[in-house]
Motif scaffolding. Structure first.
Motif, PDB file in Angstrom:
ATOM      1  N   ASP A 112       0.803  -1.125   0.047  1.00 11.53           N
ATOM      2  CA  ASP A 112       0.163  -0.065   0.124  1.00 11.53           C
ATOM      3  C   ASP A 112       0.955   1.341   0.063  1.00 11.53           C
ATOM      4  O   ASP A 112       0.513   2.115  -0.622  1.00 11.53           O
ATOM      5  CB  ASP A 112      -0.998   0.087   1.010  1.00 11.53           C
ATOM      6  N   CYS A 113       2.063   1.277   0.534  1.00 12.10           N
ATOM      7  CA  CYS A 113       3.023   2.426   0.759  1.00 12.10           C
ATOM      8  C   CYS A 113       4.298   2.037  -0.011  1.00 12.10           C
ATOM      9  O   CYS A 113       5.013   2.923   0.070  1.00 12.10           O
ATOM     10  CB  CYS A 113       2.996   2.820   2.257  1.00 12.10           C
ATOM     11  N   GLY A 114       4.512   0.996  -0.535  1.00 11.10           N
ATOM     12  CA  GLY A 114       5.634   0.856  -1.195  1.00 11.10           C
ATOM     13  C   GLY A 114       7.006   0.155  -0.117  1.00 11.10           C
ATOM     14  O   GLY A 114       8.150   0.251  -0.452  1.00 11.10           O
ATOM     15  N   ALA A 115       6.488  -0.397   0.972  1.00  7.15           N
ATOM     16  CA  ALA A 115       7.325  -0.746   2.006  1.00  7.15           C
ATOM     17  C   ALA A 115       8.254  -2.014   1.443  1.00  7.15           C
ATOM     18  O   ALA A 115       9.399  -2.079   1.983  1.00  7.15           O
ATOM     19  CB  ALA A 115       6.548  -1.065   3.358  1.00  7.15           C
ATOM     20  N   GLU A 116       7.810  -2.592   0.399  1.00 11.74           N
ATOM     21  CA  GLU A 116       8.495  -3.729   0.142  1.00 11.74           C
ATOM     22  C   GLU A 116       9.816  -3.434  -0.656  1.00 11.74           C
ATOM     23  O   GLU A 116      10.610  -4.249  -0.379  1.00 11.74           O
ATOM     24  CB  GLU A 116       7.677  -4.768  -0.775  1.00 11.74           C
ATOM     25  N   ALA A 117       9.763  -2.166  -1.047  1.00 13.41           N
ATOM     26  CA  ALA A 117      11.227  -1.693  -1.784  1.00 13.41           C
ATOM     27  C   ALA A 117      12.330  -1.495  -0.442  1.00 13.41           C
ATOM     28  O   ALA A 117      13.130  -1.262  -0.957  1.00 13.41           O
ATOM     29  CB  ALA A 117      10.731  -0.421  -2.460  1.00 13.41           C
ATOM     30  N   TYR A 118      11.706  -1.286   0.634  1.00 14.01           N
ATOM     31  CA  TYR A 118      12.771  -0.974   1.744  1.00 14.01           C
ATOM     32  C   TYR A 118      13.086  -2.075   2.655  1.00 14.01           C
ATOM     33  O   TYR A 118      13.973  -1.794   3.681  1.00 14.01           O
ATOM     34  CB  TYR A 118      12.317   0.501   2.461  1.00 14.01           C
ATOM     35  N   VAL A 120      10.202  -2.060   8.632  1.00 18.96           N
ATOM     36  CA  VAL A 120       9.530  -1.111   7.673  1.00 18.96           C
ATOM     37  C   VAL A 120       8.096  -1.599   7.332  1.00 18.96           C
ATOM     38  O   VAL A 120       8.075  -2.854   6.706  1.00 18.96           O
ATOM     39  CB  VAL A 120      10.401  -1.186   6.282  1.00 18.96           C
ATOM     40  N   PHE A 121       7.129  -0.941   7.227  1.00 18.63           N
ATOM     41  CA  PHE A 121       5.825  -1.254   7.094  1.00 18.63           C
ATOM     42  C   PHE A 121       4.854  -0.492   6.505  1.00 18.63           C
ATOM     43  O   PHE A 121       5.184   0.864   6.721  1.00 18.63           O
ATOM     44  CB  PHE A 121       5.268  -2.195   8.288  1.00 18.63           C
ATOM     45  N   CYS A 122       3.750  -0.697   6.353  1.00 18.52           N
ATOM     46  CA  CYS A 122       2.503   0.344   6.008  1.00 18.52           C
ATOM     47  C   CYS A 122       1.635   0.664   7.248  1.00 18.52           C
ATOM     48  O   CYS A 122       1.408  -0.369   7.948  1.00 18.52           O
ATOM     49  CB  CYS A 122       1.819   0.189   4.989  1.00 18.52           C
ATOM     50  N   GLY A 123       1.284   1.922   7.399  1.00 18.98           N
ATOM     51  CA  GLY A 123       0.415   2.067   8.445  1.00 18.98           C
ATOM     52  C   GLY A 123       0.291   3.424   9.166  1.00 18.98           C
ATOM     53  O   GLY A 123       0.589   4.569   8.869  1.00 18.98           O
TER      54      GLY A 123
END
Length: 87
Positions: free
Chosen positions: A25-31, A84-87
């Motif tokens: 949702d926020c692009g956290a997988e890239a980090y 690092v996550f979305c929220g």
């Protein structure tokens, strides 16, 4: 019969309380590769005002506000990235 109705309704109601917590949702997988690195590594790739940093507090207070499209970063006392996550 009423008990069966509750058994069907309760899981559905509880699932509405669960947040996505996803990484996309926020692009956290890239980090994710930055976990364990200093916060400055993330700041070098993304403007600091573009994410929320959760720092440890002496009393353990954390924010409960959540926005699925906001990148959140949890750090330790030395500003090393823990999550690092979305929220």
């Amino acid at each position: 019969m009423r008990i069966r109705a509750w058994l069907i309704l309760v899981p559905g109601l509880l699932s509405a309380c669960v947040t996505s917590g996803g990484l996309s949702d926020c692009g956290a997988e890239a980090y994710q590769s930055l976990v364990g690195q200093p916060l400055s590594a993330l700041e070098a790739q993304r403007p600091a005002e573009d994410f929320k940093v959760d720092r440890p507090t002496p009393d353990g207070t954390v924010t409960l506000e959540e926005f699925p499209d906001r990148l959140r970063v949890t750090v330790d006392g030395q500003d090393r990235i823990l999550n690092v996550f979305c929220g």
